[in-house]
Design a protein around this motif. Structure first.
Motif, PDB file in Angstrom:
ATOM      1  N   PRO A   5     -36.514  11.483 -98.729  1.00 39.31           N
ATOM      2  CA  PRO A   5     -35.225  10.859 -99.025  1.00 39.31           C
ATOM      3  C   PRO A   5     -34.078  11.637 -98.389  1.00 39.31           C
ATOM      4  O   PRO A   5     -34.097  12.871 -98.372  1.00 39.31           O
ATOM      5  N   VAL A   6     -33.115  10.904 -97.856  1.00 37.25           N
ATOM      6  CA  VAL A   6     -31.900  11.519 -97.317  1.00 37.25           C
ATOM      7  C   VAL A   6     -30.728  11.018 -98.144  1.00 37.25           C
ATOM      8  O   VAL A   6     -30.515   9.818 -98.270  1.00 37.25           O
ATOM      9  N   ALA A  12     -21.679  15.311 -95.945  1.00 35.92           N
ATOM     10  CA  ALA A  12     -22.959  15.987 -95.700  1.00 35.92           C
ATOM     11  C   ALA A  12     -24.150  15.070 -95.971  1.00 35.92           C
ATOM     12  O   ALA A  12     -24.078  14.158 -96.803  1.00 35.92           O
ATOM     13  N   LEU A  13     -25.232  15.316 -95.249  1.00 33.72           N
ATOM     14  CA  LEU A  13     -26.504  14.657 -95.548  1.00 33.72           C
ATOM     15  C   LEU A  13     -27.446  15.726 -96.097  1.00 33.72           C
ATOM     16  O   LEU A  13     -27.512  16.834 -95.565  1.00 33.72           O
ATOM     17  N   VAL A  14     -28.124  15.384 -97.172  1.00 32.59           N
ATOM     18  CA  VAL A  14     -29.052  16.336 -97.770  1.00 32.59           C
ATOM     19  C   VAL A  14     -30.444  15.721 -97.778  1.00 32.59           C
ATOM     20  O   VAL A  14     -30.647  14.615 -98.283  1.00 32.59           O
ATOM     21  N   ALA A  15     -31.400  16.451 -97.200  1.00 30.64           N
ATOM     22  CA  ALA A  15     -32.789  15.989 -97.189  1.00 30.64           C
ATOM     23  C   ALA A  15     -33.652  17.086 -97.776  1.00 30.64           C
ATOM     24  O   ALA A  15     -33.539  18.246 -97.382  1.00 30.64           O
ATOM     25  N   ALA A  16     -34.466  16.735 -98.758  1.00 30.00           N
ATOM     26  CA  ALA A  16     -35.344  17.730 -99.381  1.00 30.00           C
ATOM     27  C   ALA A  16     -36.794  17.424 -99.023  1.00 30.00           C
ATOM     28  O   ALA A  16     -37.343  16.408 -99.440  1.00 30.00           O
ATOM     29  N   ALA A  42     -21.570  12.338 -90.109  1.00 32.91           N
ATOM     30  CA  ALA A  42     -21.749  13.514 -90.962  1.00 32.91           C
ATOM     31  C   ALA A  42     -21.508  14.793 -90.174  1.00 32.91           C
ATOM     32  O   ALA A  42     -21.869  14.880 -89.000  1.00 32.91           O
ATOM     33  N   GLY A  43     -20.876  15.771 -90.825  1.00 33.11           N
ATOM     34  CA  GLY A  43     -20.608  17.030 -90.152  1.00 33.11           C
ATOM     35  C   GLY A  43     -21.603  18.106 -90.524  1.00 33.11           C
ATOM     36  O   GLY A  43     -21.716  19.144 -89.856  1.00 33.11           O
ATOM     37  N   LEU A  44     -22.335  17.865 -91.616  1.00 32.92           N
ATOM     38  CA  LEU A  44     -23.234  18.905 -92.126  1.00 32.92           C
ATOM     39  C   LEU A  44     -24.550  18.260 -92.566  1.00 32.92           C
ATOM     40  O   LEU A  44     -24.552  17.207 -93.208  1.00 32.92           O
ATOM     41  N   VAL A  45     -25.645  18.905 -92.197  1.00 29.96           N
ATOM     42  CA  VAL A  45     -26.965  18.458 -92.652  1.00 29.96           C
ATOM     43  C   VAL A  45     -27.630  19.623 -93.365  1.00 29.96           C
ATOM     44  O   VAL A  45     -27.753  20.715 -92.802  1.00 29.96           O
ATOM     45  N   LEU A  46     -28.006  19.400 -94.616  1.00 34.66           N
ATOM     46  CA  LEU A  46     -28.705  20.444 -95.361  1.00 34.66           C
ATOM     47  C   LEU A  46     -30.169  20.037 -95.485  1.00 34.66           C
ATOM     48  O   LEU A  46     -30.481  18.985 -96.048  1.00 34.66           O
ATOM     49  N   LEU A  47     -31.032  20.873 -94.947  1.00 37.08           N
ATOM     50  CA  LEU A  47     -32.457  20.597 -94.982  1.00 37.08           C
ATOM     51  C   LEU A  47     -33.082  21.542 -96.012  1.00 37.08           C
ATOM     52  O   LEU A  47     -33.262  22.728 -95.749  1.00 37.08           O
ATOM     53  N   ASP A  48     -33.335  20.996 -97.189  1.00 38.13           N
ATOM     54  CA  ASP A  48     -33.851  21.813 -98.285  1.00 38.13           C
ATOM     55  C   ASP A  48     -35.372  21.915 -98.189  1.00 38.13           C
ATOM     56  O   ASP A  48     -36.077  20.921 -98.339  1.00 38.13           O
ATOM     57  N   ALA A  75     -23.057  17.542 -85.732  1.00 43.35           N
ATOM     58  CA  ALA A  75     -23.324  18.017 -87.097  1.00 43.35           C
ATOM     59  C   ALA A  75     -24.029  19.370 -87.061  1.00 43.35           C
ATOM     60  O   ALA A  75     -24.798  19.660 -86.147  1.00 43.35           O
ATOM     61  N   GLN A  76     -23.748  20.151 -88.082  1.00 40.64           N
ATOM     62  CA  GLN A  76     -24.378  21.455 -88.172  1.00 40.64           C
ATOM     63  C   GLN A  76     -25.494  21.408 -89.219  1.00 40.64           C
ATOM     64  O   GLN A  76     -25.311  20.882 -90.308  1.00 40.64           O
ATOM     65  N   VAL A  77     -26.663  21.933 -88.853  1.00 40.81           N
ATOM     66  CA  VAL A  77     -27.810  21.907 -89.765  1.00 40.81           C
ATOM     67  C   VAL A  77     -27.989  23.276 -90.402  1.00 40.81           C
ATOM     68  O   VAL A  77     -27.931  24.310 -89.724  1.00 40.81           O
ATOM     69  N   THR A  78     -28.172  23.295 -91.715  1.00 42.33           N
ATOM     70  CA  THR A  78     -28.548  24.532 -92.386  1.00 42.33           C
ATOM     71  C   THR A  78     -29.866  24.309 -93.132  1.00 42.33           C
ATOM     72  O   THR A  78     -30.006  23.330 -93.875  1.00 42.33           O
ATOM     73  N   VAL A  79     -30.827  25.191 -92.883  1.00 45.81           N
ATOM     74  CA  VAL A  79     -32.104  25.119 -93.579  1.00 45.81           C
ATOM     75  C   VAL A  79     -31.968  25.935 -94.860  1.00 45.81           C
ATOM     76  O   VAL A  79     -31.576  27.099 -94.828  1.00 45.81           O
ATOM     77  N   VAL A  80     -32.252  25.304 -95.979  1.00 43.50           N
ATOM     78  CA  VAL A  80     -31.980  25.922 -97.277  1.00 43.50           C
ATOM     79  C   VAL A  80     -33.263  26.237 -98.045  1.00 43.50           C
ATOM     80  O   VAL A  80     -34.154  25.386 -98.151  1.00 43.50           O
ATOM     81  N   GLY A  81     -33.334  27.447 -98.581  1.00 44.39           N
ATOM     82  CA  GLY A  81     -34.345  27.766 -99.586  1.00 44.39           C
ATOM     83  C   GLY A  81     -35.739  28.070 -99.078  1.00 44.39           C
ATOM     84  O   GLY A  81     -36.720  27.790 -99.768  1.00 44.39           O
TER      85      GLY A  81
END
Lengths: 124, 138
Positions: A5-6, A12-16, A42-48, A75-81
């Motif tokens: 799911p996104v 921001a877009l958040v995908a886990a 989107a300016g930010l993508v968080l990839l959890d 967009a800037q991607v940050t890999v989280v966790g």
């Protein structure tokens, strides 16, 4: 295949990623993120990846590709966790997600994005 | 010489089989008492090798067994296919060979994750990779 799911939160877009993602679902996520970044500006993508127990060379490559494609789309991607055991294994495999921003938590990633600093500023 | 028991075989013919192989190996590694980092290493190695069997070997199978010698217990995994084989194993094992092509074999990195790594490949006949992870004595 199980679609990741996104979710859109403001800019921001958040995908886990799920606990055990298969290759096709990872490639599908990469395609959808690119489309959605462009569609919503989107300016930010968080990839959890905090649920992921394994990040192997294939998934690692897909993550790097996602970061590079999204950067081209503004967009800037940050890999989280990333889990500690996963980080150890990635380094042993020789995969260090070069050029991809990382954060321990979603909050950290959002704070860093708001401040426009923190983490590795280079992307790709 | 190590002996083995409780042998089990899983098919590796699609990306869903790769996921199933990871699950089974994690369950077995947990049962044997591997710690979280050791589990992650062996499951990641499984993912790399199972994908190779499926994608490059044209499908095959994974054989799991518990092994023991005089001093210790461990987990042995054998990935076998009847595919085209690897023409130059030494080059395939060198670091960077896989990353150049993007989604390559990743054998060099995988070898670093496990205690023992043996590969036999005959062009036109297939590839067999055997890995062993020993339970560290405490």
């Amino acid at each position: 295949m199980t679609a990741v799911p996104v979710v859109r939160i403001r800019n921001a877009l958040v995908a886990a990623m799920q606990e055990d993602i298969d290759d096709r679902s990872a490639l599908d996520l990469a395609d959808r993120l690119a489309t959605e970044v462009a569609a919503h500006g989107a300016g930010l993508v968080l990839l959890d990846v905090s649920a992921a127990q394994v990040v192997d060379s294939f998934i690692s490559r897909v993550i790097v590709d996602i970061a590079q494609v999204c950067r081209l789309l503004g967009a800037q991607v940050t890999v989280v966790g990333i889990r500690p055991a996963v980080a150890i294994t990635l380094v042993e495999l020789g995969l260090t997600l070069e050029g991809v921003r990382t954060a321990l938590t979603i909050d950290d990633a959002m704070d860093a994005a708001e401040e426009g600093l923190g983490g590795d500023v280079r992307l790709g | 010489m190590a002996t083995s028991d409780s042998v089990e075989t899983l098919p590796l013919n699609g990306s869903d089989d790769v996921v199933r192989a990871r699950h089974r190996v994690r369950a077995l590694a947990t049962e044997l008492g591997f710690d979280l980092v050791a589990q992650t290493r062996i499951v990641t190695a499984t993912s790399e090798l199972a994908r190779n069997t499926h994608l490059h070997g044209g499908g095959g199978e994974l054989t799991l067994s518990e092994v023991r010698d005089n001093r210790r217990r461990g987990l042995r995994l054998v990935f076998a296919d009847d595919g085209p084989g690897i023409p130059d194993v030494q080059t395939a094992l060198s670091d960077g060979w896989s990353s150049r092509g993007g989604l390559g074999l990743g054998l060099g990195g995988t070898r670093r994750l496990v205690d023992e790594f043996t590969i036999e490949s005959v062009p036109g006949e297939g590839t067999r990779v055997e890995i062993v992870q020993w339970l560290k004595q405490r």
